[in-house]
Scaffold this motif. Sequence first.
Motif, PDB file in Angstrom:
ATOM      1  N   ILE A  56      11.684   1.570   3.124  1.00  0.00           N
ATOM      2  CA  ILE A  56      10.651   1.190   4.079  1.00  0.00           C
ATOM      3  C   ILE A  56       9.335   1.066   3.316  1.00  0.00           C
ATOM      4  N   GLY A  57       8.556   0.028   3.611  1.00  0.00           N
ATOM      5  CA  GLY A  57       7.291  -0.149   2.915  1.00  0.00           C
ATOM      6  C   GLY A  57       6.224  -0.738   3.813  1.00  0.00           C
ATOM      7  N   ILE A  58       4.974  -0.598   3.392  1.00  0.00           N
ATOM      8  CA  ILE A  58       3.829  -1.169   4.102  1.00  0.00           C
ATOM      9  C   ILE A  58       3.096  -2.098   3.148  1.00  0.00           C
ATOM     10  N   LYS A  87       0.811  -1.217   0.000  1.00  0.00           N
ATOM     11  CA  LYS A  87       0.000   0.000   0.000  1.00  0.00           C
ATOM     12  C   LYS A  87       0.846   1.269   0.000  1.00  0.00           C
ATOM     13  N   ASP A  88       2.119   1.191   0.449  1.00  0.00           N
ATOM     14  CA  ASP A  88       2.959   2.391   0.459  1.00  0.00           C
ATOM     15  C   ASP A  88       4.421   1.979   0.476  1.00  0.00           C
ATOM     16  N   VAL A  89       5.285   2.867  -0.036  1.00  0.00           N
ATOM     17  CA  VAL A  89       6.723   2.623  -0.047  1.00  0.00           C
ATOM     18  C   VAL A  89       7.439   3.962  -0.002  1.00  0.00           C
ATOM     19  N   ALA A  90       8.602   3.987   0.651  1.00  0.00           N
ATOM     20  CA  ALA A  90       9.405   5.207   0.739  1.00  0.00           C
ATOM     21  C   ALA A  90      10.876   4.842   0.624  1.00  0.00           C
ATOM     22  N   ALA A  91      11.560   5.454  -0.344  1.00  0.00           N
ATOM     23  CA  ALA A  91      12.984   5.214  -0.555  1.00  0.00           C
ATOM     24  C   ALA A  91      13.792   6.157   0.326  1.00  0.00           C
ATOM     25  N   GLY A  92      14.643   5.600   1.191  1.00  0.00           N
ATOM     26  CA  GLY A  92      15.523   6.406   2.025  1.00  0.00           C
ATOM     27  C   GLY A  92      16.837   6.679   1.317  1.00  0.00           C
TER      28      GLY A  92
END
Length: 463
Positions: free
Chosen positions: A294-296, A284-289
Motif C-alpha cells: 500500500i502506498g501514498i 510520500k509513504d509506502v508500507a509492505a504487507g
Amino acid sequence: MKKVYYLLAMLGSFQFLHSQSNLCVTDISFKYYTLSIFTNDGKIYTWGQNPYGQVGNGTTQTQNTPWLRPTTPKFVNIYPSINHAAAVSDDGKIYTWGRNDRGALGDGTIINKLTPVQVGSSTDWVKAQAGNAHTIALKNNGTLWGWGNNSACELTSTEAAPYPNDFYKQPVQLSPDNDWIDIASGGARTFAIKSNGTLWGRGRNDKFSVGAPLLANGTCVVNLTQIGTTADWKKVSSSVNDFTLAIKTNNTLWGWGDNIDGAVGNGTSQLVQTPVQIGNDTWKDVAAGTSYTIGIKSNGTLWGWGRGCWDTSGTIVVPPNSLSPVQVGTDSNWVKVAAGGCGNYALRADNTVWAWGGVFNNGVYTSYTTPTLIFQCESLSTSENDKELSNLVLYPNPTVDKISWAQNIPIEKVSIYDMSARKVLSENVSGSSVNVSHLTNGTYMIRLEKKDKTFYNSKFIKK
C-alpha cells in the motif's frame, strides 16, 4: 458552557471522552496484528492480536478494543512486529515486550514479557525497529545496535552460538560506524541508511529481499552490504515475507525481492534481484504487507498492488489483485499508511483514521473491502458540571436493544438525546444498562449521571 471533546471509535464500537479542545489522532503505528494510535493530548491506545503479550497490557488475550496505555513510561513511538514490540520513551530509553524465546526483547532472558521491560540502562536511544524475532535500534551518536535472532545473519556475520542458541539476549553493536540516521527491519532482514544517503542491508536473502547479491552461505547476506550504488535513499519498508520497497530523496519508489504476487509493483511477477523503479510518479509513504503493498503518492492519493487477502467467505478484503499500483478510492488527502497481516490503516490530513481488510470488531472478524472511517475528531457541548472519564466504554455499539457500561461505574440516571438535541429518554437506573429497543434507528447522544451529580457523555448508534 465548556467543550468536552471525545474520540469516536466506530470500528471497535466504543468511545473515549476527553475534556480537551481539538482532540485528534496525530499518528498511527501498525505492523501485522497490533495497532497503536497517538492523540494530541499525549495518550496512546493499543489493540490487536496478543498471543505472546505483544499488546503489552499484561495478558495474552486478544485486545479487541483500544486499550489506554499507562502514561509512564511516556513512549514517543511504538514499533510493533508479528510477535513482539519495541518503543522509545521521551527520556531516551528503549522498552520491549512480547515473545522472547530468541532474545528479541534484549533484556538478557528468553522469557516472554507481557508488559514493557527496559533494555539495558542506556538513555540515548532515538529509534527502534522490530523484525520477526530480532530488534535493531539507533543511538543519538549514530551507532547501530541489535539483539535477538541471528540465524540468518540479520545482526552479525558470526553466530552468537551454535543452533539453536544462535541469538543475542542483549544489545550488540552491529557496525563500528557512527553515521547511521535511519533503520528498517522486516522478516529476518536489517536495513540502515547512512548520513550520506547510502542504503545498507543484511540478513535472509534467498529471494533477493535484501537487494544484494547472494554471499557466503548462499541464502544470507552475512555483512552489512550497500544496496545499489546511489546515495539518495530516504525510507525503507520490508515485508515479513521476502520483498522490500523504498523511497528515495527525490520521492521516487523502488522495489525488489520476491514478486510472485506482484507485490514489488513493477508490472511483472518475476523475481527482482536489485532495486527497480516503480513507475514514474513520486510518493510520500509506502508500507509492505504480507503479499501486497500500500502506498501514498505525493498528490495524496492512495494506491495498492500485489495479491489481496481473502476473508472466510472468499471475498477479497485487501484489493486489488494487480501487478502494478491501482488507486484505492478517490480521496487525495492521505498522509500515512500502515500494512499488516491482512489489514491496513491510514491517516488522513484531517486527522481521521481509516481501516480496510480484516479486523476484529467486538471479538468478531470483520472484513472491509474499502477504507472505512474508524476515528475522527468531534465535539459536544455540555454543562460546567461535566467530569472527564478517560476510557468510558459503551457496548454493544451499534446496538439493537440495549446499551451497557462498566459495572464499576455507579450510574443513577440516564438521559438520551437525538441529534437535534431533543430528549427522547430519561430514566433512573440501578444496574449497568438501559433499554433502547424502542428508539428509531439512528445516532444518539447519551448522558450518564452519577449519584454525586457528575456526568459522562458519549454517543451510540441504534440499529
